[in-house]
Enzyme design. Structure first.
Site, PDB file in Angstrom:
ATOM      1  N   HIS A  33       9.076  50.120 -38.747  1.00 15.35           N
ATOM      2  CA  HIS A  33       8.977  51.716 -38.695  1.00 15.35           C
ATOM      3  C   HIS A  33      10.061  52.115 -37.712  1.00 15.35           C
ATOM      4  O   HIS A  33      10.258  53.388 -37.280  1.00 15.35           O
ATOM      5  CB  HIS A  33       7.641  52.215 -38.408  1.00 15.35           C
ATOM      6  CG  HIS A  33       7.260  53.486 -38.638  1.00 15.35           C
ATOM      7  ND1 HIS A  33       6.976  54.653 -37.719  1.00 15.35           N
ATOM      8  CD2 HIS A  33       7.654  54.260 -39.778  1.00 15.35           C
ATOM      9  CE1 HIS A  33       6.957  55.711 -38.390  1.00 15.35           C
ATOM     10  NE2 HIS A  33       7.144  55.608 -39.544  1.00 15.35           N
ATOM     11  N   LYS A  84      13.434  53.330 -35.806  1.00 18.48           N
ATOM     12  CA  LYS A  84      14.710  53.940 -36.050  1.00 18.48           C
ATOM     13  C   LYS A  84      15.514  54.108 -35.068  1.00 18.48           C
ATOM     14  O   LYS A  84      15.590  55.070 -33.965  1.00 18.48           O
ATOM     15  CB  LYS A  84      14.358  55.509 -36.390  1.00 18.48           C
ATOM     16  CG  LYS A  84      13.232  55.804 -37.443  1.00 18.48           C
ATOM     17  CD  LYS A  84      12.051  56.080 -36.844  1.00 18.48           C
ATOM     18  CE  LYS A  84      10.740  56.459 -37.759  1.00 18.48           C
ATOM     19  NZ  LYS A  84      10.793  55.862 -39.080  1.00 18.48           N
ATOM     20  N   ASP A 113      27.623  48.206 -29.409  1.00 16.36           N
ATOM     21  CA  ASP A 113      28.266  47.365 -28.179  1.00 16.36           C
ATOM     22  C   ASP A 113      27.163  46.823 -27.291  1.00 16.36           C
ATOM     23  O   ASP A 113      27.735  46.330 -26.270  1.00 16.36           O
ATOM     24  CB  ASP A 113      29.261  48.241 -27.384  1.00 16.36           C
ATOM     25  CG  ASP A 113      30.592  48.635 -28.492  1.00 16.36           C
ATOM     26  OD1 ASP A 113      30.518  47.917 -29.487  1.00 16.36           O
ATOM     27  OD2 ASP A 113      31.117  49.699 -28.078  1.00 16.36           O
TER      28      ASP A 113
END
Ligand SMILES: [Zn+2]
Ligand SMILES: [Zn+2]
Lengths: 172, 172
Positions: free
Chosen positions: B116, B118, B123
């Site tokens: 779940h 996000k 870099d």
């Protein structure tokens, strides 16, 4: 120093009674005791609030988190919960109970915009934000994160956004 | 100075062609031009990556974000996308296209744990994290947040968690 902590989920179930009832007799429940988990850290942060708690949460169905808000409300803190209109009526939602027990709850009014935030601001200066909805399922079964910081440049925008959404929301 | 920025959604639709095609002739599309939005900021951060992009995203269905990853891949960056097993097959998912076009994609293997997250790490030193799934619907219709920071104490845990989940995921 600045508070900068990241909690990852899912985490193993463990007893959190000690956080609610410091110093009382040993807990007889069957869960592991004396274990620190991401959830107990989250709860500890929440229970450390002294003045106010603003919660902006799509899905709020975790009974221990509701209990924490009620405890804080009982201590006289200003507790505000902003939630999604459609989630209020979902099975397991703690919103009705919170409202019945005196916590100030609003839901977004827009039929178009879906309230998907998962953040809380404690005392106007500590931010908890991430992917985690406040549900037992998310805590126990999902890969989730919660970032905890008191960096003002990060907390301030969330505090303002909360107030903006709160003012726009239906108090009914 | 440290990068500390918070983007809120939903945001109005606006043309982002200039971010993909710097210096080319004026865009003829009907969307507003020269407008900075939360989405154009998000895309700008993503396109500023120079070495690697690690994306850990429950729902990935935004064509412009896929396009950005392919552009970065074309520039030689190491691009890795970790997604939820069940979402791969959802209508509008960009995962199949990403894979076809040479981006390294894995999905979590557990039938129990639901991915779940996000977040993305650019870099190895810039974190984008919040409630926003990478879908057009979330960008345009949901109240969402994305926190952007290069504070090492916050970026490091996400970088490690990405690697841990990546190593545990199915390369197939
Ligand atoms: Zn116990
Ligand atoms: Zn255009």
């Amino acid at each position: 120093g600045r508070l900068r902590e990241v909690l990852f989920f899912p985490c193993p179930a463990a007893c959190v009674e000690r956080l609610f009832a410091a110093g009382r007799s040993p807990c007889p429940c069957p869960l592991p005791h004396g274990v620190e988990t991401s959830f107990s850290r989250l709860l500890s942060h929440l229970l450390s609030a002294r003045v106010s708690v603003d919660v902006c949460m799509f899905a709020f169905a975790h009974p221990q988190l509701r209990r924490a808000l009620l405890l804080l409300r009982g201590r006289g803190l200003a507790v505000r919960v902003l939630c999604d209109r459609d989630y209020v009526k979902v099975n397991g939602s703690q919103i009705g109970l919170l409202r019945k027990q005196g916590v100030c709850v609003r839901h977004d009014v827009s039929a178009v915009v879906h309230m998907h935030h998962k953040f809380a601001v404690l005392d106007g200066r500590t931010l908890l934000t991430g992917s985690l909805n406040w549900t037992t399922n998310a805590v126990q079964n999902n890969a989730e994160n919660v970032l905890v910081t008191d960096e003002p440049a990060l907390v301030r925008p969330y505090r303002r956004e909360f107030q903006r959404l709160w003012d726009a929301a239906d108090p009914d």
